[in-house]
Write a protein that holds these residues in place. Structure first.
Motif, PDB file in Angstrom:
ATOM      1  N   GLU A   1     -20.928  -0.064  -8.569  1.00 50.34           N
ATOM      2  CA  GLU A   1     -20.667   1.329  -8.156  1.00 50.34           C
ATOM      3  C   GLU A   1     -20.023   1.370  -6.769  1.00 50.34           C
ATOM      4  O   GLU A   1     -19.069   2.126  -6.530  1.00 50.34           O
ATOM      5  N   ALA A   2     -20.505   0.539  -5.837  1.00 48.04           N
ATOM      6  CA  ALA A   2     -19.916   0.485  -4.498  1.00 48.04           C
ATOM      7  C   ALA A   2     -18.469  -0.007  -4.570  1.00 48.04           C
ATOM      8  O   ALA A   2     -17.571   0.539  -3.899  1.00 48.04           O
ATOM      9  N   LEU A   3     -18.222  -1.023  -5.402  1.00 48.75           N
ATOM     10  CA  LEU A   3     -16.859  -1.540  -5.553  1.00 48.75           C
ATOM     11  C   LEU A   3     -15.944  -0.498  -6.197  1.00 48.75           C
ATOM     12  O   LEU A   3     -14.792  -0.326  -5.797  1.00 48.75           O
ATOM     13  N   ALA A   4     -16.437   0.217  -7.186  1.00 47.83           N
ATOM     14  CA  ALA A   4     -15.637   1.259  -7.843  1.00 47.83           C
ATOM     15  C   ALA A   4     -15.311   2.375  -6.861  1.00 47.83           C
ATOM     16  O   ALA A   4     -14.176   2.901  -6.831  1.00 47.83           O
ATOM     17  N   GLU A   5     -16.302   2.733  -6.045  1.00 47.02           N
ATOM     18  CA  GLU A   5     -16.073   3.775  -5.019  1.00 47.02           C
ATOM     19  C   GLU A   5     -15.013   3.307  -4.032  1.00 47.02           C
ATOM     20  O   GLU A   5     -14.118   4.079  -3.658  1.00 47.02           O
ATOM     21  N   ARG A   6     -15.078   2.070  -3.635  1.00 45.79           N
ATOM     22  CA  ARG A   6     -14.081   1.525  -2.713  1.00 45.79           C
ATOM     23  C   ARG A   6     -12.710   1.442  -3.374  1.00 45.79           C
ATOM     24  O   ARG A   6     -11.697   1.714  -2.740  1.00 45.79           O
ATOM     25  N   ASP A   7     -12.673   1.121  -4.627  1.00 41.78           N
ATOM     26  CA  ASP A   7     -11.397   1.087  -5.355  1.00 41.78           C
ATOM     27  C   ASP A   7     -10.764   2.477  -5.404  1.00 41.78           C
ATOM     28  O   ASP A   7      -9.554   2.633  -5.222  1.00 41.78           O
ATOM     29  N   ARG A   8     -11.608   3.498  -5.674  1.00 41.96           N
ATOM     30  CA  ARG A   8     -11.095   4.887  -5.683  1.00 41.96           C
ATOM     31  C   ARG A   8     -10.581   5.280  -4.294  1.00 41.96           C
ATOM     32  O   ARG A   8      -9.538   5.903  -4.151  1.00 41.96           O
ATOM     33  N   GLU A   9     -11.303   4.898  -3.286  1.00 44.61           N
ATOM     34  CA  GLU A   9     -10.908   5.206  -1.907  1.00 44.61           C
ATOM     35  C   GLU A   9      -9.594   4.509  -1.563  1.00 44.61           C
ATOM     36  O   GLU A   9      -8.690   5.109  -0.955  1.00 44.61           O
ATOM     37  N   VAL A  10      -9.442   3.247  -1.970  1.00 47.65           N
ATOM     38  CA  VAL A  10      -8.195   2.508  -1.738  1.00 47.65           C
ATOM     39  C   VAL A  10      -7.050   3.188  -2.475  1.00 47.65           C
ATOM     40  O   VAL A  10      -5.940   3.345  -1.937  1.00 47.65           O
ATOM     41  N   ALA A  11      -7.289   3.624  -3.712  1.00 46.10           N
ATOM     42  CA  ALA A  11      -6.240   4.294  -4.493  1.00 46.10           C
ATOM     43  C   ALA A  11      -5.815   5.590  -3.796  1.00 46.10           C
ATOM     44  O   ALA A  11      -4.611   5.903  -3.716  1.00 46.10           O
ATOM     45  N   GLN A  12      -6.801   6.348  -3.316  1.00 43.71           N
ATOM     46  CA  GLN A  12      -6.480   7.586  -2.593  1.00 43.71           C
ATOM     47  C   GLN A  12      -5.674   7.281  -1.329  1.00 43.71           C
ATOM     48  O   GLN A  12      -4.701   7.975  -1.017  1.00 43.71           O
ATOM     49  N   LEU A  13      -6.083   6.269  -0.599  1.00 39.29           N
ATOM     50  CA  LEU A  13      -5.362   5.906   0.627  1.00 39.29           C
ATOM     51  C   LEU A  13      -3.951   5.411   0.314  1.00 39.29           C
ATOM     52  O   LEU A  13      -2.996   5.727   1.035  1.00 39.29           O
ATOM     53  N   GLU A  14      -3.801   4.649  -0.768  1.00 41.62           N
ATOM     54  CA  GLU A  14      -2.464   4.199  -1.159  1.00 41.62           C
ATOM     55  C   GLU A  14      -1.596   5.375  -1.568  1.00 41.62           C
ATOM     56  O   GLU A  14      -0.407   5.430  -1.247  1.00 41.62           O
ATOM     57  N   GLU A  15      -2.179   6.336  -2.280  1.00 43.02           N
ATOM     58  CA  GLU A  15      -1.446   7.548  -2.670  1.00 43.02           C
ATOM     59  C   GLU A  15      -1.024   8.321  -1.421  1.00 43.02           C
ATOM     60  O   GLU A  15       0.108   8.783  -1.317  1.00 43.02           O
ATOM     61  N   ARG A  16      -1.935   8.462  -0.484  1.00 46.65           N
ATOM     62  CA  ARG A  16      -1.630   9.173   0.770  1.00 46.65           C
ATOM     63  C   ARG A  16      -0.548   8.433   1.538  1.00 46.65           C
ATOM     64  O   ARG A  16       0.346   9.051   2.123  1.00 46.65           O
ATOM     65  N   LEU A  17      -0.611   7.101   1.544  1.00 43.16           N
ATOM     66  CA  LEU A  17       0.410   6.298   2.207  1.00 43.16           C
ATOM     67  C   LEU A  17       1.779   6.530   1.568  1.00 43.16           C
ATOM     68  O   LEU A  17       2.784   6.681   2.271  1.00 43.16           O
ATOM     69  N   CYS A  18       1.830   6.598   0.244  1.00 39.56           N
ATOM     70  CA  CYS A  18       3.099   6.870  -0.454  1.00 39.56           C
ATOM     71  C   CYS A  18       3.631   8.245  -0.070  1.00 39.56           C
ATOM     72  O   CYS A  18       4.836   8.420   0.162  1.00 39.56           O
ATOM     73  N   GLU A  19       2.751   9.236  -0.021  1.00 38.99           N
ATOM     74  CA  GLU A  19       3.163  10.594   0.375  1.00 38.99           C
ATOM     75  C   GLU A  19       3.725  10.596   1.790  1.00 38.99           C
ATOM     76  O   GLU A  19       4.769  11.198   2.056  1.00 38.99           O
ATOM     77  N   LEU A  20       3.022   9.927   2.696  1.00 34.34           N
ATOM     78  CA  LEU A  20       3.482   9.879   4.092  1.00 34.34           C
ATOM     79  C   LEU A  20       4.811   9.141   4.216  1.00 34.34           C
ATOM     80  O   LEU A  20       5.690   9.552   4.979  1.00 34.34           O
ATOM     81  N   GLN A  21       4.975   8.063   3.441  1.00 30.52           N
ATOM     82  CA  GLN A  21       6.244   7.344   3.469  1.00 30.52           C
ATOM     83  C   GLN A  21       7.368   8.211   2.919  1.00 30.52           C
ATOM     84  O   GLN A  21       8.487   8.195   3.427  1.00 30.52           O
ATOM     85  N   SER A  22       7.069   8.992   1.883  1.00 31.97           N
ATOM     86  CA  SER A  22       8.064   9.903   1.316  1.00 31.97           C
ATOM     87  C   SER A  22       8.447  10.977   2.339  1.00 31.97           C
ATOM     88  O   SER A  22       9.629  11.276   2.525  1.00 31.97           O
ATOM     89  N   GLU A  23       7.444  11.541   2.999  1.00 34.51           N
ATOM     90  CA  GLU A  23       7.717  12.546   4.034  1.00 34.51           C
ATOM     91  C   GLU A  23       8.534  11.937   5.165  1.00 34.51           C
ATOM     92  O   GLU A  23       9.468  12.560   5.675  1.00 34.51           O
ATOM     93  N   LEU A  24       8.167  10.714   5.555  1.00 38.99           N
ATOM     94  CA  LEU A  24       8.903  10.038   6.619  1.00 38.99           C
ATOM     95  C   LEU A  24      10.351   9.798   6.212  1.00 38.99           C
ATOM     96  O   LEU A  24      11.273  10.004   7.016  1.00 38.99           O
ATOM     97  N   ALA A  25      10.576   9.402   4.974  1.00 43.88           N
ATOM     98  CA  ALA A  25      11.945   9.175   4.490  1.00 43.88           C
ATOM     99  C   ALA A  25      12.735  10.485   4.509  1.00 43.88           C
ATOM    100  O   ALA A  25      13.905  10.504   4.914  1.00 43.88           O
ATOM    101  N   GLN A  26      12.088  11.573   4.080  1.00 49.29           N
ATOM    102  CA  GLN A  26      12.757  12.874   4.107  1.00 49.29           C
ATOM    103  C   GLN A  26      13.093  13.284   5.539  1.00 49.29           C
ATOM    104  O   GLN A  26      14.192  13.781   5.815  1.00 49.29           O
ATOM    105  N   LYS A  27      12.148  13.065   6.438  1.00 47.40           N
ATOM    106  CA  LYS A  27      12.384  13.430   7.840  1.00 47.40           C
ATOM    107  C   LYS A  27      13.456  12.549   8.457  1.00 47.40           C
ATOM    108  O   LYS A  27      14.282  13.037   9.238  1.00 47.40           O
ATOM    109  N   ASP A  28      13.468  11.273   8.115  1.00 41.13           N
ATOM    110  CA  ASP A  28      14.535  10.386   8.594  1.00 41.13           C
ATOM    111  C   ASP A  28      15.897  10.852   8.093  1.00 41.13           C
ATOM    112  O   ASP A  28      16.879  10.848   8.844  1.00 41.13           O
ATOM    113  N   GLN A  29      15.955  11.257   6.823  1.00 41.87           N
ATOM    114  CA  GLN A  29      17.206  11.762   6.261  1.00 41.87           C
ATOM    115  C   GLN A  29      17.631  13.035   6.990  1.00 41.87           C
ATOM    116  O   GLN A  29      18.797  13.197   7.331  1.00 41.87           O
ATOM    117  N   ARG A  30      16.689  13.916   7.253  1.00 41.10           N
ATOM    118  CA  ARG A  30      16.988  15.172   7.963  1.00 41.10           C
ATOM    119  C   ARG A  30      17.468  14.884   9.387  1.00 41.10           C
ATOM    120  O   ARG A  30      18.397  15.518   9.873  1.00 41.10           O
TER     121      ARG A  30
END
Length: 168
Positions: free
Chosen positions: A35-64
């Motif tokens: 259960e602890a490992l699954a919770e950490r896996d979910r947290e890592v997935a959320q953080l990776e998703e957030r990282l992708c969003e931030l990278q996308s925003e950064l790319a858009q801002k760089d383009q702008r």
């Protein structure tokens, strides 16, 4: 780190081996660990998703930023062209002002000459009227002054007295 705290220190020990095999040893079971490992896996997935969003925003801002940089370069170039045009127009204006001042000076000079010519013409007309009324040199001397036409050596041709010594 939490997983290591939840796991026994040595998996090779009988207690560690029991915990690894899903058996309970010292109160740690595999369900809690999973259960602890699954919770950490979910947290890592959320953080990776957030990282992708931030990278996308950064790319858009760089383009702008790139687009704004290109636009800024264009505007700066346009401003420089306008400044050059303004300087050119100012130079032309200064040239026209100087030419205008020269023309005004010429006009004043010509006006003065016209006024002088008109004054000379009025003097000549007055002297001509006086000379018609008084035609003898003695009468001229009686007035006390010489007519303007005699002073300026501008005698009228028709009314000019004959030169001295000339006989008719």
């Amino acid at each position: 780190s939490e997983v290591r705290q939840a796991m026994p220190m040595f998996v090779g020990t009988p207690v560690g081996h029991a915990a690894y095999m899903g058996e309970s040893a010292d109160g740690i079971d595999m369900a809690t660990l999973t259960e602890a490992l699954a919770e950490r896996d979910r947290e890592v997935a959320q953080l990776e998703e957030r990282l992708c969003e931030l990278q996308s925003e950064l790319a858009q801002k760089d383009q702008r930023v790139g687009e704004l940089g290109v636009e800024l370069d264009s505007v700066v170039r346009e401003v420089r062209h306008r400044q050059l045009d303004l300087e050119f127009q100012q130079l032309k204006l200064e040239e026209r002002v100087r030419a205008n001042a020269d023309l005004e000076q010429s006009q004043r000079s010509l006006s003065a000459r016209v006024e002088e010519a008109g004054l000379n013409a009025r003097h000549a007309a007055l002297d001509l009227d006086v000379s018609r009324a008084v035609t003898t040199p003695r009468a001229i001397r009686a007035q006390g002054t010489l007519p303007w036409t005699l002073r300026k050596n501008r005698l009228p041709v028709a009314d000019a007295p004959p030169p001295r010594g000339a006989q008719y």
